[in-house]
Design a protein around this motif. Structure first.
Motif, PDB file in Angstrom:
ATOM      1  N   ALA A  14       0.887  -0.965   0.095  1.00  0.00           N
ATOM      2  CA  ALA A  14      -0.059   0.122   0.141  1.00  0.00           C
ATOM      3  C   ALA A  14       0.727   1.266  -0.037  1.00  0.00           C
ATOM      4  CB  ALA A  14      -0.759  -0.062   1.217  1.00  0.00           C
ATOM      5  N   ALA A  15       1.966   1.302   0.476  1.00  0.00           N
ATOM      6  CA  ALA A  15       3.026   2.226   0.733  1.00  0.00           C
ATOM      7  C   ALA A  15       3.839   2.306  -0.325  1.00  0.00           C
ATOM      8  CB  ALA A  15       3.481   2.313   2.094  1.00  0.00           C
ATOM      9  N   ASP A  16       4.174   1.181  -1.035  1.00  0.00           N
ATOM     10  CA  ASP A  16       5.180   1.159  -2.145  1.00  0.00           C
ATOM     11  C   ASP A  16       4.885   0.453  -3.436  1.00  0.00           C
ATOM     12  OD1 ASP A  16       7.652   0.679  -3.396  1.00  0.00           O
ATOM     13  OD2 ASP A  16       8.743   0.206  -1.421  1.00  0.00           O
ATOM     14  N   GLU A  17       4.584   1.385  -4.273  1.00  0.00           N
ATOM     15  CA  GLU A  17       4.143   0.880  -5.662  1.00  0.00           C
ATOM     16  C   GLU A  17       5.227  -0.368  -6.396  1.00  0.00           C
ATOM     17  OE1 GLU A  17       2.943   3.814  -8.230  1.00  0.00           O
ATOM     18  OE2 GLU A  17       0.783   3.870  -7.081  1.00  0.00           O
ATOM     19  N   ARG A  18       6.312  -0.174  -5.947  1.00  0.00           N
ATOM     20  CA  ARG A  18       7.224  -1.504  -6.440  1.00  0.00           C
ATOM     21  C   ARG A  18       6.746  -2.692  -6.012  1.00  0.00           C
ATOM     22  NH1 ARG A  18      12.719   0.303  -4.145  1.00  0.00           N
ATOM     23  NH2 ARG A  18      11.351   0.398  -2.088  1.00  0.00           N
ATOM     24  N   VAL A  19       6.041  -2.889  -4.938  1.00  0.00           N
ATOM     25  CA  VAL A  19       6.027  -4.314  -4.379  1.00  0.00           C
ATOM     26  C   VAL A  19       5.041  -5.197  -5.323  1.00  0.00           C
ATOM     27  CG1 VAL A  19       5.122  -5.643  -2.372  1.00  0.00           C
ATOM     28  CG2 VAL A  19       6.603  -3.466  -2.087  1.00  0.00           C
ATOM     29  N   VAL A  20       5.423  -6.059  -5.920  1.00  0.00           N
ATOM     30  CA  VAL A  20       4.532  -7.212  -6.639  1.00  0.00           C
ATOM     31  C   VAL A  20       4.643  -8.570  -6.029  1.00  0.00           C
ATOM     32  CG1 VAL A  20       4.441  -5.968  -8.785  1.00  0.00           C
ATOM     33  CG2 VAL A  20       6.170  -7.488  -8.343  1.00  0.00           C
ATOM     34  N   ALA A  62      13.228  -3.885 -13.904  1.00  0.00           N
ATOM     35  CA  ALA A  62      12.504  -2.699 -14.174  1.00  0.00           C
ATOM     36  C   ALA A  62      12.011  -1.748 -13.316  1.00  0.00           C
ATOM     37  CB  ALA A  62      11.227  -3.000 -15.081  1.00  0.00           C
ATOM     38  N   GLY A  63      12.543  -2.205 -12.055  1.00  0.00           N
ATOM     39  CA  GLY A  63      12.029  -1.211 -10.741  1.00  0.00           C
ATOM     40  C   GLY A  63      11.214  -1.786  -9.771  1.00  0.00           C
ATOM     41  N   PHE A  64      10.893  -2.992 -10.004  1.00  0.00           N
ATOM     42  CA  PHE A  64       9.779  -3.512  -9.141  1.00  0.00           C
ATOM     43  C   PHE A  64      10.570  -4.373  -7.915  1.00  0.00           C
ATOM     44  CE2 PHE A  64       7.136  -3.248 -12.676  1.00  0.00           C
ATOM     45  CZ  PHE A  64       6.055  -2.460 -12.255  1.00  0.00           C
ATOM     46  N   VAL A  65       9.960  -4.446  -6.816  1.00  0.00           N
ATOM     47  CA  VAL A  65      10.262  -5.411  -5.890  1.00  0.00           C
ATOM     48  C   VAL A  65       9.417  -6.557  -5.647  1.00  0.00           C
ATOM     49  CG1 VAL A  65      10.871  -5.677  -3.277  1.00  0.00           C
ATOM     50  CG2 VAL A  65      11.387  -3.297  -4.334  1.00  0.00           C
ATOM     51  N   PRO A  66       9.733  -7.677  -6.405  1.00  0.00           N
ATOM     52  CA  PRO A  66       8.865  -8.875  -6.417  1.00  0.00           C
ATOM     53  C   PRO A  66       9.313  -9.564  -5.438  1.00  0.00           C
ATOM     54  CG  PRO A  66      10.221  -8.509  -8.516  1.00  0.00           C
ATOM     55  CD  PRO A  66      10.985  -7.772  -7.298  1.00  0.00           C
ATOM     56  N   PHE A  67       7.928 -10.231  -4.819  1.00  0.00           N
ATOM     57  CA  PHE A  67       8.057 -11.107  -3.442  1.00  0.00           C
ATOM     58  C   PHE A  67       7.693 -12.348  -4.270  1.00  0.00           C
ATOM     59  CE2 PHE A  67       8.582  -9.185   0.562  1.00  0.00           C
ATOM     60  CZ  PHE A  67       8.792  -8.138   0.143  1.00  0.00           C
ATOM     61  N   VAL A  68       8.100 -13.494  -4.319  1.00  0.00           N
ATOM     62  CA  VAL A  68       7.869 -14.769  -5.050  1.00  0.00           C
ATOM     63  C   VAL A  68       7.571 -15.738  -3.874  1.00  0.00           C
ATOM     64  CG1 VAL A  68       9.241 -14.461  -6.887  1.00  0.00           C
ATOM     65  CG2 VAL A  68      10.360 -15.726  -5.292  1.00  0.00           C
ATOM     66  N   TYR A  69       6.508 -16.503  -3.989  1.00  0.00           N
ATOM     67  CA  TYR A  69       5.840 -17.257  -2.970  1.00  0.00           C
ATOM     68  C   TYR A  69       5.669 -18.678  -3.073  1.00  0.00           C
ATOM     69  CZ  TYR A  69       2.411 -17.948   1.187  1.00  0.00           C
ATOM     70  OH  TYR A  69       1.547 -18.342   1.981  1.00  0.00           O
ATOM     71  N   SER A  70       6.029 -19.424  -2.507  1.00  0.00           N
ATOM     72  CA  SER A  70       5.820 -20.843  -2.379  1.00  0.00           C
ATOM     73  C   SER A  70       6.142 -21.505  -1.150  1.00  0.00           C
ATOM     74  CB  SER A  70       6.640 -21.435  -3.691  1.00  0.00           C
ATOM     75  OG  SER A  70       6.150 -22.704  -3.855  1.00  0.00           O
ATOM     76  N   ILE A  71       5.973 -22.793  -0.998  1.00  0.00           N
ATOM     77  CA  ILE A  71       6.671 -23.645   0.075  1.00  0.00           C
ATOM     78  C   ILE A  71       7.998 -23.616   0.154  1.00  0.00           C
ATOM     79  CG2 ILE A  71       6.709 -25.943   1.073  1.00  0.00           C
ATOM     80  CD1 ILE A  71       3.636 -26.379   0.369  1.00  0.00           C
TER      81      ILE A  71
ATOM     82  N   ILE B 118      13.111 -14.476 -17.747  1.00  0.00           N
ATOM     83  CA  ILE B 118      13.667 -12.943 -17.542  1.00  0.00           C
ATOM     84  C   ILE B 118      13.150 -12.023 -18.468  1.00  0.00           C
ATOM     85  CG2 ILE B 118      15.498 -11.362 -17.336  1.00  0.00           C
ATOM     86  CD1 ILE B 118      17.329 -13.807 -16.491  1.00  0.00           C
ATOM     87  N   ALA B 119      12.857 -12.443 -19.562  1.00  0.00           N
ATOM     88  CA  ALA B 119      12.331 -11.555 -20.807  1.00  0.00           C
ATOM     89  C   ALA B 119      10.876 -11.395 -20.595  1.00  0.00           C
ATOM     90  CB  ALA B 119      12.611 -11.934 -22.203  1.00  0.00           C
ATOM     91  N   THR B 120      10.065 -12.614 -20.034  1.00  0.00           N
ATOM     92  CA  THR B 120       8.700 -12.684 -19.747  1.00  0.00           C
ATOM     93  C   THR B 120       8.423 -11.624 -18.643  1.00  0.00           C
ATOM     94  OG1 THR B 120       8.245 -14.494 -20.561  1.00  0.00           O
ATOM     95  CG2 THR B 120       6.794 -14.248 -19.268  1.00  0.00           C
ATOM     96  N   GLY B 121       9.154 -11.733 -17.666  1.00  0.00           N
ATOM     97  CA  GLY B 121       9.037 -10.690 -16.432  1.00  0.00           C
ATOM     98  C   GLY B 121       9.254  -9.312 -16.865  1.00  0.00           C
ATOM     99  N   ALA B 122      10.227  -9.240 -17.781  1.00  0.00           N
ATOM    100  CA  ALA B 122      10.543  -7.827 -18.216  1.00  0.00           C
ATOM    101  C   ALA B 122       9.446  -7.258 -18.942  1.00  0.00           C
ATOM    102  CB  ALA B 122      11.921  -7.891 -19.063  1.00  0.00           C
ATOM    103  N   ALA B 123       8.808  -8.132 -19.765  1.00  0.00           N
ATOM    104  CA  ALA B 123       7.532  -7.688 -20.566  1.00  0.00           C
ATOM    105  C   ALA B 123       6.328  -7.140 -19.548  1.00  0.00           C
ATOM    106  CB  ALA B 123       7.455  -8.775 -21.630  1.00  0.00           C
ATOM    107  N   LEU B 124       6.347  -8.194 -18.943  1.00  0.00           N
ATOM    108  CA  LEU B 124       5.212  -8.070 -17.857  1.00  0.00           C
ATOM    109  C   LEU B 124       5.407  -6.469 -16.869  1.00  0.00           C
ATOM    110  CD1 LEU B 124       2.609  -9.106 -16.350  1.00  0.00           C
ATOM    111  CD2 LEU B 124       4.205  -9.904 -14.535  1.00  0.00           C
ATOM    112  N   ALA B 125       6.710  -6.281 -16.697  1.00  0.00           N
ATOM    113  CA  ALA B 125       6.756  -5.202 -15.868  1.00  0.00           C
ATOM    114  C   ALA B 125       6.476  -3.918 -16.843  1.00  0.00           C
ATOM    115  CB  ALA B 125       8.394  -5.022 -15.515  1.00  0.00           C
ATOM    116  N   ALA B 126       6.811  -3.842 -18.285  1.00  0.00           N
ATOM    117  CA  ALA B 126       6.592  -2.807 -18.960  1.00  0.00           C
ATOM    118  C   ALA B 126       5.002  -2.768 -18.976  1.00  0.00           C
ATOM    119  CB  ALA B 126       7.029  -3.097 -20.350  1.00  0.00           C
TER     120      ALA B 126
END
Lengths: 307, 268
Positions: A14-20, A62-71, B118-126
């Motif tokens: 909510a505070a940071d749009e980079r988070v996905v 591209a500037g995001f902060v991705p969290f990837v989630y699994s067991i 990686i390219a798929t993530g980069a495309a999704l980012a765009a």
């Protein structure tokens, strides 16, 4: 602590749009709120952990902060090379979230038991590894690492109730002493720290006063603080829901050896692959001597054998 | 001929590949020659290299052909002066596989099959950022052996990532054998189409055909150019020869390669 972790992640988003948030098709009854709140920043990539981490690399560039989630096993071991050649090599802020860890998935068996995640992550330079001991510490860790530039692995346990004495503290690379005593030091990591604290209470009943110190991260790690602490005790016991090799036990052994300390080390944890037997988390932990009673006994016996 | 510029650009890439492979005495020559035309059609007046964070991205998933990419960047003046002459030298940033610290490289590669994810993530980012930038990614056909490539193909197709442009270097061979004899890939374009891609098989050394395929109006799907290429293209004794995946050049064969390239350039 899963729900609290994801709740805090929602606050961060909510505070940071980079988070996905990317999930490998896991998180039933855990991720729904996040998905509702941030539909444009939530992706179920399917049962495809390698692609998930590869994509996170592209997103992070591209500037995001991705969290990837699994067991935890699927989050760390299946895509391990993608983590290494992706966020670690590219020095990107991908957050690998491994839920469970240790014996959390008890009945599900060895495929679901992450007993080497600390080891494989901490050996990679630049891969910060965080294992909160309780839910308040998990929340604090998310906030404290919001702008951390490199990748992070979070081991997020099932158990989240507050660890006595920790009071929600988290400092990256810090050591949290939650109980003090001069006879021995118990060094623990993650939610199994509850057993460490309970073991110290058992020991106190038997007239042995033990310090309990919680390690919550590697890379950075609290090597210096730990060396200072262990310089003053004859015996240390490491407690981790993990194989004894490669994780906390190995880390503490390295600290003792490199500092040239006289402290003896006992390492509690799994020593063989727990296959062929099922059971609850508590049962499986007991089998590896990780219950408070076993921990206390091992300290007491080692101290009684001292010359 | 409208694509003459990119043909000349490809000629320059091939020249550099031969000269630098010889100087450095390293292999992967055939793979680099295989994609010289693909790299040329992308880098000659097509990819948007300016624009900072909004520039197009390029992922060379088949990282072992990095010399072709270095050659293109050098041709565009995007490598430091003289850097190309340090290819594979001690202390150089130009290794067999592209390193992230080299200016002009968006993503490091070298482990086969990781580039498309990686390219798929980069495309999704765009897409999430509302940018019209494109992501170009070059895969070898052998990389289609890697399971996770199909994970990415499914994701990109399902999410209709139309800003993703995949060029597959379908040269029909891999390290130890010909691809139909290792794992028969069948009709690659049809497979991609069945996963929701706008896929076309295109002669891989025909710049007009490649340009037409790249510039076609979007079908609202990720685009795949299945480029039918010849391994070692332009050097007669390397063409479709498995051993030129790894072999370096002797003095004699270097001279032969230069003669072959001159002949190729003269016939166009």
């Amino acid at each position: 602590m899963r729900n609290e972790f994801v709740d805090e992640l929602g606050a961060l988003a909510a505070a940071d749009e980079r988070v996905v948030l990317l999930t490998g098709d896991l998180g039933f009854m855990v991720l729904e709120d996040f998905q509702r709140q941030f539909p444009d920043r939530f992706f179920n990539v399917g049962v495809a952990e390698q692609n998930m981490v590869g994509m996170a690399t592209g997103l992070a560039e591209a500037g995001f902060v991705p969290f990837v989630y699994s067991i935890a096993t699927f989050a760390t071991l299946r895509p391990y090379e993608f983590i290494r050649n992706g966020p670690i090599l590219h020095r990107l802020p991908v957050r690998v979230v491994g839920v469970g860890g240790g014996f959390d998935y008890g009945h599900n068996g060895i495929t679901h038991l992450a007993l080497e995640d600390y080891a494989v992550m901490r050996t990679q330079p630049g891969m910060t590894t965080i294992a909160p001991a309780d839910a308040p510490q998990a929340r604090a860790a998310i906030q404290a690492t919001r702008d951390h530039e490199g990748p992070i692995y979070f081991r997020v346990s099932k158990r989240g109730d507050a660890l006595p004495g920790l009071d929600g503290r988290f400092k990256l690379g810090g050591l949290d002493v939650v109980r003090t005593g001069d006879d021995a030091a118990i060094i623990s990591i993650g939610s199994i720290s509850h057993e460490a604290v309970a073991a110290a209470a058992f020991l106190a009943e038997r007239g042995i006063e033990a310090t309990v110190a919680v390690v919550s991260s590697f890379n950075p790690d609290p090597a210096e603080e730990l060396a200072e602490l262990l310089a003053n005790v004859p015996l240390a016991l490491t407690v981790e829901a993990h194989y004894v090799n490669g994780g906390l036990g190995s880390f503490v052994a390295e600290v003792i050896a490199e500092a040239g300390l006289a402290c003896r080390l006992l390492r509690a944890g799994a020593t063989s692959m727990p296959s062929g037997e099922t059971g609850t988390q508590a049962h499986m932990e007991r089998q590896s001597g990780l219950d408070a009673g076993s921990l206390a006994t091992s300290v007491q016996q080692a101290l009684s054998l001292r010359p | 001929m409208p694509s003459e510029g990119s043909v000349r650009f490809a000629d320059a890439i091939r020249r550099t590949v031969i000269v630098q492979s010889k100087r450095a005495y390293v292999g992967h020559i055939g793979s680099s020659l295989s994609i010289a035309d693909l790299v040329a059609v992308v880098f000659h007046e097509r990819i948007r290299l300016e624009g900072g964070a909004d520039r197009d991205r390029f992922v060379l998933s088949k990282g072992h052909a990095a010399l072709a990419l270095y050659a293109a960047l050098d041709e565009l003046g995007r490598l430091p002066d003289g850097a190309i002459d340090t290819y594979c030298a001690d202390g150089s940033q130009l290794g067999v596989h592209p390193e992230i610290d080299l200016e002009g490289i968006d993503f490091a590669s070298g482990s086969l099959g990781q580039g498309l994810s990686i390219a798929t993530g980069a495309a999704l980012a765009a897409r999430v950022q509302g940018s019209d930038r494109k992501v170009y990614v070059v895969l070898s056909d052998a990389e289609l052996n890697e399971g996770n490539v199909w994970e990415a193909i499914m994701f990109a197709g399902h999410h209709r990532l139309e800003n993703l442009v995949l060029l597959i270097d379908l040269n029909g061979q891999q390290a130890l054998d010909f691809t139909p004899d290792v794992l028969d890939l069948g009709d690659v374009a049809a497979k991609l189409a069945s996963f929701g891609w706008d896929a076309a098989a295109v002669p891989g050394h025909d710049h007009d055909a490649l340009g037409t395929a790249l510039d076609a109006p979007s079908a609202g799907k990720p685009r795949a150019i299945v480029a039918q290429t010849t391994f070692g293209y332009g050097v007669s004794y390397m063409e479709s020869e498995i051993k030129w995946h790894y072999l370096p050049l002797s003095d004699e064969l270097f001279a032969d390669a230069q003669r072959d390239l001159a002949a190729l350039e003269a016939q166009r």
